[in-house]
Design an enzyme around this catalytic site. Sequence first.
Site, short mmCIF file in Angstrom:
data_model
loop_
_atom_site.label_atom_id
_atom_site.label_comp_id
_atom_site.label_asym_id
_atom_site.label_seq_id
_atom_site.Cartn_x
_atom_site.Cartn_y
_atom_site.Cartn_z
N HIS A 39 0.89 -1.22 0.02
CA HIS A 39 -0.01 0.02 0.20
C HIS A 39 1.04 1.28 -0.33
O HIS A 39 1.84 1.15 -0.28
CB HIS A 39 -0.85 0.02 1.61
CG HIS A 39 0.01 0.26 2.34
ND1 HIS A 39 0.59 -0.42 2.87
CD2 HIS A 39 0.45 1.54 3.16
CE1 HIS A 39 1.59 -0.40 4.62
NE2 HIS A 39 1.01 1.03 4.11
N HIS A 122 5.56 6.16 -0.68
CA HIS A 122 6.15 5.61 -0.62
C HIS A 122 5.39 3.69 -0.40
O HIS A 122 5.06 4.34 -0.16
CB HIS A 122 7.87 5.24 -0.18
CG HIS A 122 7.49 4.96 1.23
ND1 HIS A 122 6.56 6.34 2.09
CD2 HIS A 122 7.41 4.01 2.83
CE1 HIS A 122 6.60 5.93 3.33
NE2 HIS A 122 7.00 4.39 3.10
P1 ATP Z 1 4.88 -2.95 10.93
O1 ATP Z 1 4.27 -1.90 12.58
O2 ATP Z 1 4.49 -4.13 12.42
O3 ATP Z 1 6.08 -3.33 10.64
P2 ATP Z 1 3.16 -1.40 9.59
O4 ATP Z 1 4.26 -0.53 9.73
O5 ATP Z 1 2.96 -2.14 8.02
O6 ATP Z 1 3.66 -3.15 10.20
P3 ATP Z 1 1.55 -0.33 11.33
O7 ATP Z 1 2.49 0.09 12.15
O8 ATP Z 1 0.36 -0.34 11.46
O9 ATP Z 1 1.67 -1.50 10.19
O10 ATP Z 1 1.91 1.14 10.16
C1 ATP Z 1 0.43 1.34 9.38
C2 ATP Z 1 1.50 1.92 7.90
O11 ATP Z 1 0.91 3.37 8.40
C3 ATP Z 1 2.34 1.43 7.27
O12 ATP Z 1 2.10 2.31 5.99
C4 ATP Z 1 3.73 2.64 8.51
O13 ATP Z 1 4.66 2.84 7.30
C5 ATP Z 1 2.88 3.58 8.72
N1 ATP Z 1 2.86 4.40 9.54
C6 ATP Z 1 3.41 3.37 10.77
N2 ATP Z 1 3.53 4.72 11.62
C7 ATP Z 1 3.97 5.66 11.56
C8 ATP Z 1 4.06 6.94 12.10
N3 ATP Z 1 3.86 7.54 13.65
N4 ATP Z 1 3.90 7.64 10.92
C9 ATP Z 1 3.63 7.69 9.79
N5 ATP Z 1 3.16 6.79 9.06
C10 ATP Z 1 3.01 5.59 10.41
#
Ligand code: ATP
Length: 174
Positions: A39, A122
């Site tokens: 995504h 990205h």
């Molecule tokens: P994991 O954290 O288990 O490795 P993930 O990053 O895919 O998996 P989430 O942390 O739930 O899952 O994040 C969902 C989306 O939101 C991802 O695209 C992640 O890069 C983005 N994201 C997560 N935390 C932040 C943040 N603090 N600021 C901006 N984007 C974020």
Amino acid sequence: MRLFFALQPDDAVRGALAGTAAALQRDCGGRPPDAENLHLTLAFLGDVPQSRLPALFPLAAAAAETEPFAMALDRIGWWPRQRLVWAGARTVPLPLRSMSGILAGGLRAAGFRTEKRRFLPHVTLLRDARRAPPRVACSLPPWRVSGIVLLCSERGPRCPRYHGLREWPLPRRL
Ligand code: ATP
Ligand code: MG
């Protein structure tokens, strides 16, 4: 609920992204996300109580009121500190900037916590990457954006599961 607004690729782009991630893994190490999780995050919300959900809907509807557009994912980048390898666009389409801007502005005005960092669109292809990606041309099929989705990230046994809560199709398509 851990929420974020995102774009999801169609099957052709999803397959090509998964193939690119698998090829890059041979050079960079790390782990590609499950193909179904690929995504592009438009706005990350973090924890939102259920009662606040309806406040998000008009913001998304406004952000989806854009002309149809396609995006060329023509760049592989890497963030060494985060050990992240990603696909992005050398030229970020204006409607994509406007979508993210409308969401960020609306979220701020409605009192949601928002990202202060600059929007760097990205698609994550590898986490825990060990080495920089090779400097080779990236040729992915054009990503025709069809709508905005609101996703809820839930803990899965191996990796998070993104659960689609709602979608706002663009009023017109390419
Ligand atoms: P994991 O954290 O288990 O490795 P993930 O990053 O895919 O998996 P989430 O942390 O739930 O899952 O994040 C969902 C989306 O939101 C991802 O695209 C992640 O890069 C983005 N994201 C997560 N935390 C932040 C943040 N603090 N600021 C901006 N984007 C974020
Ligand atoms: Mg994360």
